[in-house]
Design a protein around this motif. Sequence first.
Motif, short mmCIF file in Angstrom:
data_model
loop_
_atom_site.label_atom_id
_atom_site.label_comp_id
_atom_site.label_asym_id
_atom_site.label_seq_id
_atom_site.Cartn_x
_atom_site.Cartn_y
_atom_site.Cartn_z
N ILE A 42 -32.03 23.89 -37.93
CA ILE A 42 -32.80 23.10 -38.89
C ILE A 42 -33.12 21.70 -38.39
CG2 ILE A 42 -31.94 24.39 -40.85
CD1 ILE A 42 -30.10 21.98 -41.42
N LEU A 43 -32.61 21.35 -37.20
CA LEU A 43 -32.91 20.02 -36.65
C LEU A 43 -33.88 20.15 -35.49
CD1 LEU A 43 -29.38 18.37 -36.55
CD2 LEU A 43 -31.22 17.88 -38.16
N ARG A 44 -34.76 19.13 -35.36
CA ARG A 44 -35.64 19.14 -34.19
C ARG A 44 -34.79 18.98 -32.94
NH1 ARG A 44 -40.89 15.68 -33.81
NH2 ARG A 44 -39.67 15.23 -31.95
N PRO A 45 -35.10 19.75 -31.90
CA PRO A 45 -34.30 19.58 -30.67
C PRO A 45 -34.54 18.20 -30.07
CG PRO A 45 -36.15 21.06 -30.27
CD PRO A 45 -36.15 20.77 -31.73
N PRO A 46 -33.51 17.59 -29.49
CA PRO A 46 -33.69 16.28 -28.85
C PRO A 46 -34.54 16.43 -27.60
CG PRO A 46 -31.52 17.15 -28.35
CD PRO A 46 -32.15 18.12 -29.30
N GLU A 47 -34.87 15.31 -26.98
CA GLU A 47 -35.72 15.36 -25.79
C GLU A 47 -34.98 16.03 -24.62
OE1 GLU A 47 -36.98 11.56 -24.49
OE2 GLU A 47 -38.45 12.37 -23.06
N TYR A 48 -33.68 15.67 -24.51
CA TYR A 48 -32.88 16.25 -23.41
C TYR A 48 -31.63 16.88 -23.99
CZ TYR A 48 -35.81 13.02 -20.80
OH TYR A 48 -36.88 12.34 -20.30
N ALA A 49 -31.24 17.99 -23.46
CA ALA A 49 -30.01 18.62 -23.93
C ALA A 49 -29.45 19.55 -22.86
CB ALA A 49 -30.27 19.39 -25.22
N THR A 50 -28.15 19.64 -22.83
CA THR A 50 -27.51 20.60 -21.95
C THR A 50 -26.18 20.99 -22.56
OG1 THR A 50 -26.72 21.08 -19.72
CG2 THR A 50 -26.28 18.88 -20.54
N ALA A 51 -25.80 22.25 -22.37
CA ALA A 51 -24.48 22.69 -22.82
C ALA A 51 -23.61 23.02 -21.63
CB ALA A 51 -24.63 23.91 -23.73
N ASP A 52 -24.07 22.61 -20.45
CA ASP A 52 -23.33 22.87 -19.21
C ASP A 52 -22.02 22.11 -19.27
OD1 ASP A 52 -22.46 23.18 -16.59
OD2 ASP A 52 -24.44 22.77 -15.72
N TYR A 53 -20.91 22.84 -19.24
CA TYR A 53 -19.59 22.19 -19.40
C TYR A 53 -19.33 21.16 -18.31
CZ TYR A 53 -17.38 24.71 -15.55
OH TYR A 53 -17.05 25.17 -14.32
N ARG A 54 -20.05 21.26 -17.18
CA ARG A 54 -19.82 20.31 -16.09
C ARG A 54 -20.41 18.94 -16.38
NH1 ARG A 54 -22.08 24.02 -11.44
NH2 ARG A 54 -23.77 23.96 -12.98
N LEU A 55 -21.22 18.84 -17.45
CA LEU A 55 -21.71 17.53 -17.87
C LEU A 55 -21.02 17.09 -19.14
CD1 LEU A 55 -25.54 17.64 -17.11
CD2 LEU A 55 -23.88 16.04 -16.19
N GLY A 56 -19.98 17.83 -19.51
CA GLY A 56 -19.22 17.44 -20.69
C GLY A 56 -17.97 16.71 -20.27
N ARG A 57 -17.15 16.42 -21.22
CA ARG A 57 -15.90 15.76 -20.89
C ARG A 57 -14.99 16.76 -20.20
NH1 ARG A 57 -13.12 11.98 -25.44
NH2 ARG A 57 -11.25 13.18 -25.02
N LEU A 58 -14.41 16.38 -19.10
CA LEU A 58 -13.46 17.30 -18.48
C LEU A 58 -12.48 16.57 -17.58
CD1 LEU A 58 -14.44 17.90 -15.27
CD2 LEU A 58 -16.06 19.37 -16.39
N THR A 59 -11.41 17.28 -17.28
CA THR A 59 -10.34 16.77 -16.43
C THR A 59 -10.07 17.80 -15.35
OG1 THR A 59 -9.34 15.82 -18.40
CG2 THR A 59 -7.99 15.90 -16.43
N THR A 60 -9.95 17.35 -14.12
CA THR A 60 -9.63 18.26 -13.04
C THR A 60 -8.35 17.78 -12.37
OG1 THR A 60 -12.01 18.35 -12.59
CG2 THR A 60 -10.57 19.40 -10.99
N LEU A 61 -7.44 18.71 -12.14
CA LEU A 61 -6.21 18.37 -11.42
C LEU A 61 -6.10 19.30 -10.22
CD1 LEU A 61 -3.51 16.79 -11.33
CD2 LEU A 61 -2.50 18.70 -12.58
N THR A 62 -5.91 18.71 -9.05
CA THR A 62 -5.79 19.50 -7.83
C THR A 62 -4.41 19.26 -7.23
OG1 THR A 62 -8.13 19.09 -7.36
CG2 THR A 62 -6.79 19.94 -5.55
N LEU A 63 -3.75 20.36 -6.88
CA LEU A 63 -2.46 20.27 -6.21
C LEU A 63 -2.54 21.16 -4.98
CD1 LEU A 63 -0.13 20.78 -9.28
CD2 LEU A 63 -0.34 18.69 -7.97
N GLY A 64 -2.19 20.59 -3.84
CA GLY A 64 -2.29 21.43 -2.66
C GLY A 64 -1.54 20.84 -1.50
N ALA A 65 -1.62 21.53 -0.39
CA ALA A 65 -0.97 21.03 0.81
C ALA A 65 -1.73 21.55 2.03
CB ALA A 65 0.48 21.48 0.88
#
Lengths: 294, 75, 430
Positions: free
Chosen positions: C350-373
Amino acid sequence: MGRALVRVEDYFAGRFEAMAGPCVVLIDGDDRAEAAALVETAAGEALRVERKFSRYRTDNLVHAINHAAGRPVEVDAETANLLDYAATCWEISGGLFDITSGVLRRVWSFDGSSRVPSQEAIEECRGHVGWERVTWRERTLTMPAGMEIDLGGLGKEYAVDRAAALIAARTSTPFLVNFGGDVFAAGPRRGGRTWAVGIDDPERTGEAALYRLDVARAGLATSGDARRFVTRYGRRLGHILDPRTGWPVAGAPRSVTVVAPTCLEAGTIATLACLQGPGARDFLKEQKVQFWVF
Amino acid sequence: MRRPAGFLRLVLVLALPVVAGGCATVHPWDRDLLAEKRMSLNPSPMLHAIDEHIYFSKEASMGGQDVSGGGCGCN
Amino acid sequence: MQLDAAEPEATGPGPAQPASSPSALRERLSTAALALLLVPAAAGAETATNQIDFSTLYYGEQDRTQVFEPIVRATRLFGDGQAISAQLGLDVITGSSPSGALPSGTVQTMTTPSGRLVTVPAGQIPLTKFEDHRAGLDVDWRKPWGSLVTTTVGGHASREKDYQSLGVNAKVSADFDQHLFTVSAGGAFNDDSVFPVGGTPIGLSDGSEVTKGSNSKRVKSVLFGISHVMTRRWIVSVDGTRTYENGYLTEPYKVISVVSPFNGLPVYTLTDNRPSSRTRSSALLSSVYHLANDILCTSYRYYTDTWDVRSNTFDVKYRHDLAEGWYLEPHVRYYRQTAASFYTIGLSTILRPPEYATADYRLGRLTTLTLGANLGFRIGDRPSQWTLRAEYIRQKGDTAGGDQNGVQSHFDLTPTINTFTAVLGYSFNF
């Protein structure tokens, strides 16, 4: 970069940076183009020698030798001759001049403080010192793992003589090469004059040179550095290490300057003199060279 | 939209300790440790490039250390 | 000749010419020096050395994408310090990734608009399968000028099914104050083309209408850095980069669900639409510290761009050498980013779509933790180096702030993504 060629009185002075210090080449001539080319030759040779023999690089033969972990390394003709020279120095000095003693720098840091390493640390390091442990024959060098060669005591003087040889091959103009205080003068200058080289007293570095040497054709080198020392019980210990004990040579002069037919010989004799400790002056008298002991 | 001026201020703040710190000079003969290959700021360029590619395709940020390398369709 | 007069210790200058009969020691030195100095320069000239590096990456996202990437790099180091290298890499990518659409499962309970979310049995997050191959070539040439300045120029070309990248880059570094400071400045220009399979969909449309042909994406980057030798053991550097992207920056295969506000169910999807320009800035502070025997590398990077994404990255590596060529280097990386301004979980019918939009999780809030050797080792006697690096990457998103279009999610749209990577490397010189 950082190169400059200026006209001073009636000669040219070309300056550049190499071997961790300022270098200057004096050309007693009037042709600017020739002077520029000769300075370029000297700078190129200085950088070539530095790149090839510096122990601070990770991409040259010296690095390969120092990381060979006990495996034999075959070297080229120039390196072979340099190692032969180093071996000769080791022999005639009774083991005092030793290019494998560089590893001792890991325990000694000459920053003027009174921090001296523990005897255990020195002993541990000395286990990796000793040209007698090295197998050097037929252009192949085999060193036990953990040992290193350090050509810093020869590199600058060698570069001076080589640069001088290259210039001499190109011209008959008198010149002088000075890489950070190690000099070769290829004179005499025009009109039968000599080059005037100032000898710096390390106690008064920065003030006008105390002594002046007028030289036509000779090599000149200085061993010792007033800025590198450690103090112990108020006594100043120099930076030249005795490979047999791992400690700085006791009673070594602060600085020795020697004149000899080539810069390499001058530098070697100066270093050998420092290694004699209190016997430096007697040693130099025996060699019948012109010298200054500070 | 972010103001670029705020970012510039941050870069200068980070740069200050780098440029000003370490007043004592390190003599050429004390550069032994620094000359070791593993003391480089980028000791394994290939691994670094692989990582850049991995994180570029998983996250929204990019870059930091160099500008070489190309784009890909993974983000 | 009186040589006693040659002792200056404040007693005046040395004597005139040296005596004509040198000592035995000097004779030996003189002979040895002569032999050394007579070697012609050509014989002492440095020969070039070559280096080959192989790396193979295996990358596996749990239940999602898998990548296999072999790379080979050849470098020729010349005696005068110049170096030329060429690198060829191949990527084989298979698997699936989230399309951006919301899952459509049966809603069992609902919240009132002001109440808390209630977790319902989640349907699968819609994934799109894909398969792609990518080949890339990088060349570069490094040249020192004197002992203080180095220049590097390089080029890049790569191609995959729907993307092509061509670029050039250049950098110059200069040392100051006896090599205590190194200042670097560089730039790169990339001319990329995007040609999605099946044509380019119009942004924020149902995706049926496509334009053929390729879309241009131009990327200009500049870099400025200073590194400083702080002490005998410690080197620090700061680098700032700014990148300007212009052109087609949208992800052509991603969609956004349009949700009915009455029952919370997705009704249809619209294609992603992102702005056609993006300015990205990053500031990186790195430090390398030499302990008694080990090396500690730490870095912090702050990133921001004009899409409102801000991120912080912390990286720590600790290298412990066991023997010549054998080492162990554990590694931790922590990354956190905020969402782009136009990131949304979904859109409302029921709302007009905005000019720009994405649901790509990589442009959302996220945290990455890497553990390695990383393990370095040697096999046999040859002068070569093997490395094996294994890393576990854990990424967790957060849809907070993604409900700006009045859409709430009843599902866990951002489950934890576990990834395992392994890189096997082999280098040798000849």
